[in-house]
Design a protein around this motif. Structure first.
Motif, short mmCIF file in Angstrom:
data_model
loop_
_atom_site.label_atom_id
_atom_site.label_comp_id
_atom_site.label_asym_id
_atom_site.label_seq_id
_atom_site.Cartn_x
_atom_site.Cartn_y
_atom_site.Cartn_z
N GLY A 1 11.45 -6.35 6.47
CA GLY A 1 11.54 -7.81 6.29
C GLY A 1 12.96 -8.31 6.37
O GLY A 1 13.25 -9.29 7.07
N GLY B 1 5.09 -9.25 1.95
CA GLY B 1 6.41 -9.80 2.22
C GLY B 1 6.66 -10.13 3.68
O GLY B 1 7.69 -10.75 4.01
N LYS C 1 1.97 -4.19 -0.36
CA LYS C 1 3.06 -5.00 -0.89
C LYS C 1 4.07 -5.35 0.20
O LYS C 1 4.63 -6.45 0.20
CB LYS C 1 3.75 -4.25 -2.04
N ARG C 2 4.29 -4.44 1.14
CA ARG C 2 5.19 -4.73 2.26
C ARG C 2 4.58 -5.77 3.19
O ARG C 2 5.27 -6.66 3.69
CB ARG C 2 5.48 -3.45 3.05
#
Length: 244
Positions: A11, A75, A71-72
């Motif tokens: 990210g 983002g 979770k990645r």
């Protein structure tokens, strides 16, 4: 270790490659990467990464790695929605995890679905609303002591998601509630075994319960914000008719 390193820093790396105006201003929605002046130069790399990340999410089997990957993905939603064809596969994959993974992964998967519905442009909110209800219905077909906790969890998520935006939810809620009403009317008028079977089952009961909870949640939220309720009162009000 290399995969974890790449996912953890992806990210930030793409934000550096694709800087957008107003990115550091507080209280302002961040612009999508496809508005960056460097979009034409790096969009191929980003599209390839998003596609491969979806493939990896589909194949990953380790519970901890699945949780980390979800979770990645959360983002990176701003990056996914820049490619509608690629991003359309994301809700389907998240819904599978939401209904079939372990408890921790199910919770995170729903949070990603929720964020996608709230922050992503049209038509993602519609895809999420439709997907969560249909997935709930599929899993509510057989009710036992073992399956009831999952059904309850899925129902709670449906209520939460449909309560976020009553105007958008109304379009879907009215269709599904009307279907339930038509099944009930058919059973009352035809009085045949097949007609009774369409309403005399756990799937139908759970569907009625979840829509009653959605409408109660929307009306309760409206009571707390009277001004907004008056602006949107047509949404829950119209949906109540076929449910009653």
């Amino acid at each position: 270790a290399l995969m974890v390193l790449c996912l953890r820093n992806a990210g930030a790396m793409f934000d550096e490659l694709l800087p957008v105006k107003g990115a550091k201003k507080e209280g302002r929605a961040r612009a999508l990467p496809n508005t960056s002046a460097a979009w034409g130069k790096h969009k191929g790399l980003l599209k390839s990464f998003c596609g491969n990340l979806l493939h990896f999410l589909h194949k990953v089997a380790d519970p901890q790695m699945l949780l980390f990957t979800l979770k990645r993905v959360d983002g990176l939603l701003r990056h996914f929605v820049c490619f509608p064809k690629v991003a359309r596969a994301l809700p389907k994959l998240l819904l599978q995890i939401w209904a079939n993974a372990d408890e921790a992964a199910r919770i995170v998967a729903f949070l990603v679905i929720r964020r996608l519905a709230v922050t992503a442009p049209y038509p993602f909110i519609g895809l999420c609303l439709k997907g969560v209800y249909l997935t709930f219905v599929q899993n509510a077909k057989f009710t036992t002591a073992q399956t009831l906790p999952l059904i309850t969890f899925l129902g709670n998520c449906v209520v939460e998601l449909y309560s976020l935006d009553p105007v958008s939810s109304y379009q879907h809620a009215f269709v599904y509630i009307r279907q339930l009403a038509l099944h009930l009317r058919n059973a009352l008028n035809n009085k045949k075994k097949e007609a009774y079977a369409a309403v005399y089952n756990w799937q139908y009961v759970h569907s009625l319960l979840v829509w009653a909870r959605v409408l109660a949640a929307v009306c309760a939220a409206g009571s707390e914000a009277e001004k907004r309720r008056k602006e949107k009162e047509a949404a829950p009000g119209e949906s109540l008719r076929p449910l009653i």
